[in-house]
Design a protein around this motif. Structure first.
Motif, PDB file in Angstrom:
ATOM      1  N   GLY A 304       0.794  -1.209   0.000  1.00 16.05           N
ATOM      2  CA  GLY A 304       0.000   0.000   0.000  1.00 16.05           C
ATOM      3  C   GLY A 304       0.830   1.264   0.000  1.00 16.05           C
ATOM      4  O   GLY A 304       0.633   2.153  -0.821  1.00 16.05           O
ATOM      5  N   CYS A 321      -3.053  -9.737   3.149  1.00  9.67           N
ATOM      6  CA  CYS A 321      -4.430  -9.857   2.679  1.00  9.67           C
ATOM      7  C   CYS A 321      -4.635 -11.305   2.248  1.00  9.67           C
ATOM      8  O   CYS A 321      -3.868 -11.827   1.429  1.00  9.67           O
ATOM      9  CB  CYS A 321      -4.666  -8.916   1.497  1.00  9.67           C
ATOM     10  SG  CYS A 321      -6.172  -9.267   0.555  1.00  9.67           S
ATOM     11  N   PHE A 328       0.408  -5.933   3.706  1.00  4.36           N
ATOM     12  CA  PHE A 328      -0.033  -4.575   4.022  1.00  4.36           C
ATOM     13  C   PHE A 328       0.286  -4.303   5.485  1.00  4.36           C
ATOM     14  O   PHE A 328       0.059  -5.167   6.340  1.00  4.36           O
ATOM     15  CB  PHE A 328      -1.530  -4.410   3.768  1.00  4.36           C
ATOM     16  CG  PHE A 328      -1.918  -4.471   2.313  1.00  4.36           C
ATOM     17  CD1 PHE A 328      -1.957  -3.321   1.549  1.00  4.36           C
ATOM     18  CD2 PHE A 328      -2.230  -5.677   1.712  1.00  4.36           C
ATOM     19  CE1 PHE A 328      -2.315  -3.371   0.199  1.00  4.36           C
ATOM     20  CE2 PHE A 328      -2.579  -5.754   0.373  1.00  4.36           C
ATOM     21  CZ  PHE A 328      -2.616  -4.588  -0.387  1.00  4.36           C
ATOM     22  N   CYS A 347       0.702   2.617   6.403  1.00  4.24           N
ATOM     23  CA  CYS A 347      -0.639   2.667   5.831  1.00  4.24           C
ATOM     24  C   CYS A 347      -1.685   2.989   6.890  1.00  4.24           C
ATOM     25  O   CYS A 347      -1.483   2.735   8.075  1.00  4.24           O
ATOM     26  CB  CYS A 347      -1.005   1.322   5.201  1.00  4.24           C
ATOM     27  SG  CYS A 347      -0.309   1.054   3.584  1.00  4.24           S
ATOM     28  N   THR A 351      -6.522  -0.015   5.091  1.00  5.56           N
ATOM     29  CA  THR A 351      -6.033  -0.683   3.887  1.00  5.56           C
ATOM     30  C   THR A 351      -6.263  -2.184   3.940  1.00  5.56           C
ATOM     31  O   THR A 351      -6.370  -2.832   2.909  1.00  5.56           O
ATOM     32  CB  THR A 351      -4.534  -0.415   3.684  1.00  5.56           C
ATOM     33  OG1 THR A 351      -3.822  -0.784   4.875  1.00  5.56           O
ATOM     34  CG2 THR A 351      -4.273   1.035   3.370  1.00  5.56           C
ATOM     35  N   ILE A 352      -6.315  -2.745   5.140  1.00 13.12           N
ATOM     36  CA  ILE A 352      -6.602  -4.171   5.281  1.00 13.12           C
ATOM     37  C   ILE A 352      -7.414  -4.344   6.562  1.00 13.12           C
ATOM     38  O   ILE A 352      -6.972  -3.956   7.638  1.00 13.12           O
ATOM     39  CB  ILE A 352      -5.307  -5.022   5.307  1.00 13.12           C
ATOM     40  CG1 ILE A 352      -5.631  -6.501   5.593  1.00 13.12           C
ATOM     41  CG2 ILE A 352      -4.287  -4.472   6.263  1.00 13.12           C
ATOM     42  CD1 ILE A 352      -4.439  -7.404   5.472  1.00 13.12           C
ATOM     43  N   CYS A 425      -7.717  -6.606   1.524  1.00 14.55           N
ATOM     44  CA  CYS A 425      -7.449  -5.231   1.100  1.00 14.55           C
ATOM     45  C   CYS A 425      -8.664  -4.692   0.340  1.00 14.55           C
ATOM     46  O   CYS A 425      -9.590  -5.445   0.011  1.00 14.55           O
ATOM     47  CB  CYS A 425      -6.191  -5.172   0.238  1.00 14.55           C
ATOM     48  SG  CYS A 425      -6.319  -6.068  -1.334  1.00 14.55           S
ATOM     49  N   CYS A 426      -8.639  -3.406   0.041  1.00 13.85           N
ATOM     50  CA  CYS A 426      -9.778  -2.771  -0.636  1.00 13.85           C
ATOM     51  C   CYS A 426     -10.012  -3.351  -2.028  1.00 13.85           C
ATOM     52  O   CYS A 426     -11.155  -3.532  -2.466  1.00 13.85           O
ATOM     53  CB  CYS A 426      -9.551  -1.267  -0.729  1.00 13.85           C
ATOM     54  SG  CYS A 426      -9.435  -0.449   0.884  1.00 13.85           S
TER      55      CYS A 426
END
Length: 489
Positions: A304, A321, A328, A347, A351-352, A425-426
């Motif tokens: 990230g 992830c 991440f 991050c 992010t996760i 993650c996203c």
């Protein structure tokens, strides 16, 4: 209404190579003839003023283009906000909204209309099978990893065992092939695709399922690992060397046009001076949470923010992830109460995070195989039900937990392990949302679909249909949110 204007110095093509297709049928398509076009529009649908809002430049691969925001306001491309003068790459089917929000703006779909064969350039590679074998097990690579700076390649499981034994007995990890010091190792998806192609061509080279399972159980490299060496971590040249190695692993096998990607900001000489600091982590400098890195600590590079964190397999907080196996750092540093600084990028914890804690307000661009017409139908169904997208995803996540959904086509790693408590993650969350929306759509009776959609027949090739991506008429005429009934699917 949208109009296009040629930039000075561009040469018109012999034919229309792309067009912008408006979501509102009252507006006409914008045909793009030149390799470089400035698009003008009535930015707000109720306005009569015309403005420059983007420049579209055809890329050398003939299958994509680069969009530059020429307006004073932000625009939205495939869900990403693009500010003034920034650029982003678009492909066939990309959505462009000439404003900072969906409401009040006419959206456009980018469509490549030149002959398909111009976009089917393939690189044919002739490979000696002996050059695709791991020097440790002498079999075709499985889950390929590349060591740097020597760039030799091995099976993930084989190299992981070598790494464990080397760290137990030696201060440095040596390459099994050339005996050079290994400073960095990462997965090599390009070579993995080649290995898989070879095994498809000659199945006799495949290992048994038991061998593969055993090899996977040894695998340690799930993301990019920076391996400690006998160099001092405080040495000014050491951090720069690691930085250079990290760059090598990402660019050595990239095949492209040779053009440099534009920077979002001007490059500063201080970047080079500070680069080394970005490849340390806070626990390299001081003890945090009862742990401090030492000279033997293996580090992970966050996907990230690019920052570093120690690889701690026994730590209670996940560092990967589960959907893509990328590292991440957000959850790790959040658990330790550590925040970002100028020296150590960290991050956001967002992010996760567990699937149940993610939220979504728009249908992802990747949903329904990136078919905007099917996405609009799904959005219309949700709206007619008086529900929100988040409601639908929560309902179908519960069905996933209860094993009511076939996970065969789930586009995430470790599909059988995925639940609402899984940290992803996203990007992987959007893939999961797209997967759940497929099941939501096929569960809807035809009579509950919009009238024009309920009359369509299913496409023989279903979600696997390739024609839906380059034929607007076909994409509208047939339903593609269905299983294939013809072809080798």
């Amino acid at each position: 209404m949208v109009e296009s204007g040629e930039c000075s110095g561009t040469k018109p093509s012999d034919e229309v190579w792309a067009k912008l297709v408006p979501s509102d049928s009252r507006y006409s398509d914008v045909e793009i003839w030149s390799d470089e076009k400035v698009i003008c529009s009535e930015i707000i649908s109720s306005s009569s003023d015309k403005h420059n809002w983007c420049k579209i430049v055809r890329n050398s691969d003939l299958c994509s283009a680069t969009v530059q925001n020429k307006s004073l306001n932000a625009i939205i491309v495939d869900g990403a906000v693009v500010h003034n003068a920034d650029t982003i790459v678009i492909k066939d089917g990309s959505e462009i909204i000439p404003g900072p929000a969906r409401e009040g703006f006419v959206s456009y779909s980018f469509s490549i209309v030149s002959r398909p064969q111009t976009c089917l350039k393939q690189l044919k590679i002739s490979v000696d099978i002996e050059h695709t074998k791991c020097c440790i097990c002498l079999n075709i690579w499985h889950d390929v990893v590349t060591a740097a700076p020597c760039l030799h390649n091995f099976c993930n499981g084989c190299f992981s065992e070598w790494l464990r034994r080397s760290q137990e007995k030696h201060s440095s990890v040596l390459c099994p092939q050339c005996r050079g010091v290994v400073q960095f190792v990462g997965k090599n998806h390009f070579l993995q695709n080649i290995a898989e192609d070879i095994l498809r061509a000659d199945p006799s080279l495949r290992r048994s399922d038991e061998e593969v399972a055993l090899l996977d159980s040894y695998s340690l490299v799930r993301s990019n690992l920076v391996i400690p060496t006998t160099y001092s971590s405080s040495s000014p040249g050491h951090s720069c060397l690691i930085l250079g190695v990290c760059k090598i692993i990402f660019v050595v096998l990239v095949i492209g046009s040779g053009k440099k990607r534009p920077r979002k900001r001007a490059y500063s000489p201080s970047d080079e001076q500070n680069a080394g600091a970005h490849f340390q982590c806070p626990q390299c400098v001081s003890e945090i949470g009862g742990f401090r890195c030492n000279q033997n600590t293996v580090h992970l590079q966050c996907q990230g923010c690019g920052g570093m964190m120690p690889s701690r397999t026994g730590f209670s907080v996940p560092q990967y992830c589960l959907g893509c196996d990328r590292a991440f750092c957000g959850a790790y540093w959040l658990a330790l109460g550590t925040t970002s600084s100028d020296s150590y990028p960290i991050c956001s914890g967002d992010t996760i995070k567990p699937i149940s804690q993610h939220s979504i307000s728009r249908i992802p661009f990747c949903a329904h195989e990136k078919n905007p017409h099917e996405q609009n139908i799904t959005e219309s169904c949700i709206r007619q039900m008086g529900r929100t997208l988040q409601d639908i995803i929560a309902e179908w996540t519960a069905k996933l937990n209860n094993r009511e959904i076939d996970r065969t086509r789930m586009p995430l790693n470790h599909a059988e392990m995925i639940s609402d408590r899984t940290l992803v993650c996203c990007e992987c969350y959007e893939k999961l949302v797209s997967f759940l929306l497929y099941w939501f759509r096929i569960s809807i009776p035809k009579y509950l679909l919009p009238s024009d959609a309920s009359k369509r027949e299913d496409c023989w090739y279903g979600y696997a249909c390739r024609t839906q991506h380059h034929s607007e008429e076909h994409a509208l005429k047939r339903n593609h949110v269905c299983r294939p009934t013809r072809g080798n699917m």
